[in-house]
Design a protein around this motif. Structure first.
Motif, mmCIF file in Angstrom:
data_model
loop_
_atom_site.group_PDB
_atom_site.id
_atom_site.type_symbol
_atom_site.label_atom_id
_atom_site.label_comp_id
_atom_site.label_asym_id
_atom_site.label_seq_id
_atom_site.Cartn_x
_atom_site.Cartn_y
_atom_site.Cartn_z
ATOM 1 N N TRP A 145 20.740 1.024 -33.903
ATOM 2 C CA TRP A 145 20.067 0.041 -33.451
ATOM 3 C C TRP A 145 20.982 -1.152 -32.004
ATOM 4 N N GLY A 146 20.420 -1.271 -31.474
ATOM 5 C CA GLY A 146 22.187 -2.307 -30.513
ATOM 6 C C GLY A 146 21.304 -2.523 -29.321
ATOM 7 N N GLU A 147 22.496 -3.322 -28.916
ATOM 8 C CA GLU A 147 21.918 -4.020 -27.017
ATOM 9 C C GLU A 147 21.972 -2.237 -26.236
ATOM 10 N N TYR A 148 21.130 -2.541 -25.713
ATOM 11 C CA TYR A 148 20.617 -1.379 -23.678
ATOM 12 C C TYR A 148 21.624 -2.209 -23.571
ATOM 13 N N LYS A 149 21.954 -1.308 -22.002
ATOM 14 C CA LYS A 149 22.336 -2.064 -21.275
ATOM 15 C C LYS A 149 21.496 -2.601 -20.183
ATOM 16 N N ASP A 150 20.251 -2.949 -20.243
ATOM 17 C CA ASP A 150 18.825 -3.586 -19.757
ATOM 18 C C ASP A 150 19.284 -4.997 -20.696
ATOM 19 N N ARG A 151 19.914 -4.324 -21.590
ATOM 20 C CA ARG A 151 20.948 -6.081 -22.424
ATOM 21 C C ARG A 151 19.512 -6.514 -23.075
ATOM 22 N N LYS A 152 18.941 -5.781 -23.464
ATOM 23 C CA LYS A 152 17.789 -5.262 -25.079
ATOM 24 C C LYS A 152 17.629 -4.990 -25.673
ATOM 25 N N LEU A 153 17.432 -5.150 -27.376
ATOM 26 C CA LEU A 153 18.122 -4.955 -28.047
ATOM 27 C C LEU A 153 16.757 -3.272 -28.368
ATOM 28 N N HIS A 154 16.802 -2.023 -28.405
ATOM 29 C CA HIS A 154 16.354 -0.873 -28.320
ATOM 30 C C HIS A 154 17.119 0.286 -29.943
ATOM 31 N N TRP A 155 16.348 1.547 -30.266
ATOM 32 C CA TRP A 155 16.969 2.446 -30.860
ATOM 33 C C TRP A 155 17.246 2.990 -29.563
ATOM 34 N N ILE A 156 18.746 3.299 -29.799
ATOM 35 C CA ILE A 156 19.678 4.349 -28.335
ATOM 36 C C ILE A 156 19.969 5.116 -29.284
ATOM 37 N N GLU A 157 19.544 6.192 -28.419
ATOM 38 C CA GLU A 157 19.879 7.053 -28.865
ATOM 39 C C GLU A 157 21.492 8.064 -28.778
ATOM 40 N N THR A 158 22.425 8.138 -29.742
ATOM 41 C CA THR A 158 23.529 8.712 -29.919
ATOM 42 C C THR A 158 23.753 9.723 -30.484
ATOM 43 N N ASP A 159 24.938 10.321 -30.429
ATOM 44 C CA ASP A 159 25.741 11.662 -31.486
ATOM 45 C C ASP A 159 24.764 12.066 -32.793
ATOM 46 N N VAL A 160 24.981 13.208 -32.670
ATOM 47 C CA VAL A 160 24.105 13.515 -34.640
ATOM 48 C C VAL A 160 26.059 13.814 -35.274
ATOM 49 N N CYS A 161 25.648 12.464 -36.273
ATOM 50 C CA CYS A 161 27.222 12.348 -36.402
ATOM 51 C C CYS A 161 27.605 14.288 -37.827
ATOM 52 N N ARG A 162 28.586 14.650 -37.420
ATOM 53 C CA ARG A 162 28.754 16.117 -37.880
ATOM 54 C C ARG A 162 29.758 15.933 -39.287
ATOM 55 N N ARG A 163 29.161 17.188 -39.901
ATOM 56 C CA ARG A 163 30.054 16.854 -40.983
ATOM 57 C C ARG A 163 31.319 16.795 -41.204
ATOM 58 N N GLU A 164 32.268 16.753 -40.972
ATOM 59 C CA GLU A 164 33.378 16.411 -40.418
ATOM 60 C C GLU A 164 34.044 14.808 -40.368
ATOM 61 N N ALA A 165 32.594 14.103 -40.289
ATOM 62 C CA ALA A 165 32.898 12.464 -39.746
ATOM 63 C C ALA A 165 32.549 12.093 -40.829
#
Length: 720
Positions: free
Chosen positions: A299-319
């Motif tokens: 959850w964060g502010e996207y490039k359109d300056r609005k709050l969205h659920w933004i897709e990101t990388d899955v946290c791999r098991r070494e992280a």
């Protein structure tokens, strides 16, 4: 816009009036500019055709050189709210705004005060684009591109928003569960009295109880819910704020599973401790499809300056270890249990996640679920009640042997009895590694010995260099004895010094399988002695090492003397007698000839040779070291600390004469080797330049290595 159709539109030719005006311009020169400056640096022609506005742009400096074609052709489509530019010189399409195009040969940029355009054509542009003035053209393009970006961002974010519409509501008891099971900082609040009965209230269960002489900040246990509490006097403690906690909620979402990560804390206002304020927010989501593939969102502010659920990388098991940042990482936390039994019967049946939740260990489903898919042994460990091991196996365990076939002990590479020991000790990956070492080496280890190694932060692989020479018990006893002599050193550091000592002893030719050597009575003394011995005889050991690796080195050097030796009244090129001469040369001049194996490998292959440039009056004194190709081409000329001083210029004439003489002595085979060496050198330089390899430090620090080598190159053709 259809690019083919745009290019078919006729070019708007420069008018004769514009051409004459450009020719009559008086150029102004400035020291900071390459190109000349004019009153008008560019001339514009504009027209509307097929509802497309086109502007052809001519540069003054190009007009004065007789060029009759425009530098750029710009096309505007008001309906589509778009524009594009064709670069006539490069013959390619560009999406750059007008203020980002190059406007002269020195790279100057757009200046709306230095363009010339007829009044009617200015009006044509302004009316088509709805501008008040022509100098707003760049602003129109800026707003157009901004709108296009915002639309693209909005479309992308809209897809994510659509996915999130199916998120189920929170459980009815969610807030109560957070307060009781996620936040672990609980208090027993009481009003202080000098005399009489004192009543306290537990912040976890809310029940009151009589307290016997409570002391402020003393730890205790609530008699009702049996959880640890800290005694707090309401008149003394002021407001309280707990630390931040992480909680996970798994729910069914259509045909997918969603794991939701929350951040939680509690706030106790002063004088209102009976009404704590619980705050929580959702910060990350992980969606798992029926095939076991996952996607993560934060959850964060996207490039359109609005709050969205933004897709990101899955946290791999070494992280696992990181600074908390939900954009990149998930975090272990308490997992809500009431949704799990049903999920564990269906979608999450083969994951063991219900077993993990019942064990009460904090973990991150986003890390755990993909890890189970890759290594089903994790599920078996979880269902066997070995939660610590299961969580350790979700991390990268490169020192473990694991299998996904067979029963649990077979998957872990240990015996049934060892599995019982692993379970009894609540062992994790480090305990398992020692059991595997015991199984492989057939050296019995009791649980106390394994606990000692784990406490000393020594892994099983770290004592593998002693396998067959000392048992684990003997290793422990030896480490304890040696550590007493240097109490400031940890057991792990003692072990590292031990391994370093044996490595150096082997280099010195000692029998490291002799107990007198590998089990030295005083490790530190023997370590220092061997270091001193290596320093005193380092050149001898280096020579032995090189001749073992390249046995023909001395023979190659001996064959060079007749062809490459040369001397006049001032200088001489001397061929080294043997490998020891090369080592002494590098040691004396403090450069890398004797430090790296590359030069010796090249000598062995006949690719290049190392020769010495000497002053004729001091033939035994190192002066410059030369790297020379078989044909006489000099690749490098280096003196102390890998430098090249001004005095090398004085020797250049001598070196050219030497090259001429060497060329006369070359055989057909020598010339073939020279050509091969030249090709190898060109390929190496190209690779160095492509990889942008820079010199890290020293006199030439920051320079490209390929540039330095090429500047030092003295080819045989240069001597002709």
């Amino acid at each position: 816009m259809r690019k083919k159709m745009l290019l078919e539109m006729p070019v708007l030719a420069l008018t004769e009036e514009m051409r004459q005006k450009a020719l009559n311009e008086k150029p102004r020169k400035y020291p900071w500019r390459i190109a000349d400056e004019y009153d008008y640096n560019a001339y514009f022609r504009a027209a509307v055709e097929k509802e497309i506005l086109r502007i052809d742009i001519y540069f003054t400096e190009r007009i004065r050189r007789g060029c009759v074609s425009p530098a750029y052709r710009m096309f505007f489509d008001k309906k589509a709210d778009d524009f594009i530019t064709f670069d006539m010189e490069r013959q390619k399409w560009r999406t750059s705004r007008i203020d980002n195009l190059e406007w002269s040969e020195d790279g100057s940029y757009w200046d709306d005060q230095k363009l010339y355009m007829e009044r009617e054509e200015k009006k044509c542009v302004a009316d088509y684009l709805g501008l008040a003035r022509i100098d707003e053209l760049d602003r129109w393009q800026y707003e157009t591109r901004k709108k296009q970006r915002m639309d693209a961002y909005g479309r992308k974010a809209g897809k994510w928003d659509a996915i999130m519409e199916g998120i189920p509501p929170l459980p009815k008891d969610w807030r109560a569960w957070l307060a009781k099971n996620v936040i672990t900082e609980h208090y027993m609040f009481y009003a202080y009295k000098k005399r009489g009965e004192v009543t306290g209230r537990c912040s976890r269960c809310g029940k009151k109880q009589v307290l016997y002489k409570p002391k402020y900040n003393k730890k205790g246990v609530c008699r009702s819910c049996h959880h640890p509490v800290v005694y707090k006097s309401v008149g003394k403690c002021g407001r309280l704020l707990t630390k931040y906690y992480t909680a996970h909620l798994l729910q069914r979402m259509g045909n997918r599973i969603v794991s939701r990560q929350f951040r939680v804390y509690a706030f106790y206002p002063k004088w209102h401790f009976d009404k704590p304020e619980l705050s929580f927010w959702e910060e990350r989501r992980f969606l798992l499809d029926p095939d076991g593939n996952g996607k993560a969102y934060y959850w964060g502010e996207y490039k359109d300056r609005k709050l969205h659920w933004i897709e990101t990388d899955v946290c791999r098991r070494e992280a696992v270890f990181y600074v908390h940042n939900p954009r990149y990482f998930t975090e272990p936390g308490a997992v809500y249990r009431r949704t799990l039994p049903d999920l564990a019967k269906k979608e999450l049946k083969k994951t063991g996640i219900w077993s993990m939740a019942k064990l009460g260990l904090p973990f991150a489903p986003e890390i755990y679920l993909p890890a189970v898919k890759e290594a089903p042994v994790i599920e078996k460990a979880a269902k066997a009640g070995m939660g610590k091991l299961a969580l350790d196996l979700t991390k990268q365990s490169w020192d473990l042997w694991l299998s996904n076939e067979g029963k649990l002990h077979q998957c872990l590479g240990i015996s049934r009895n060892q599995l019982k020991r692993l379970r009894a000790n609540n062992g994790g990956a480090r305990f398992l590694a020692w059991l595997q070492y015991e199984w492989e080496s057939r050296e019995a280890m009791d649980d106390g010995m394994i606990a000692w190694f784990i406490g000393a932060e020594i892994g099983a692989w770290q004592i593998s260099f002693l396998k067959g020479r000392m048992s684990p018990r003997q290793v422990i006893n030896y480490l304890v004895r040696q550590q007493k002599k240097k109490p400031d050193e940890s057991y792990s550091e003692v072990l590292s010094a031990w391994q370093d000592y044996l490595r150096m002893a082997k280099k010195c030719g000692l029998d490291v399988n002799d107990p007198i050597v590998y089990r030295a009575a005083d490790l530190w003394q023997r370590h220092d002695e061997i270091v001193q011995r290596l320093e005193e005889h380092k050149n001898e050991y280096r020579e032995q090492e090189l001749l073992k690796q390249y046995p023909n080195l001395n023979q190659v050097l001996a064959s060079l003397k007749e062809k490459y030796s040369y001397q006049d009244e001032t200088y001489a090129v001397v061929v080294p007698e043997n490998v020891q001469d090369l080592i002494r040369e590098g040691d004396t001049l403090h450069h890398c000839v004797d430090k790296t194996d590359n030069y010796f490998e090249r000598i062995s292959k006949g690719e290049t040779y190392i020769l010495f440039l000497r002053k004729a009056s001091e033939l035994s004194v190192p002066y410059y070291t030369l790297e020379v190709e078989p044909g006489g081409t000099i690749r490098q000329k280096r003196t102390e600390f890998n430098r090249q001083n001004e005095d090398i210029k004085e020797a250049s004439a001598f070196l050219k004469n030497w090259q001429k003489e060497v060329r006369k002595r070359m055989t057909k085979d020598d010339l073939m080797m020279a050509e091969q060496s030249r090709k190898i050198r060109i390929e190496e330089y190209e690779k160095l330049r492509k990889d942008k390899v820079e010199i890290a430090q020293g006199t030439y620090g920051g320079q490209l290595l390929a540039d330095l080598l090429e500047s030092d190159l003295m080819e045989i053709a240069d001597a002709a």
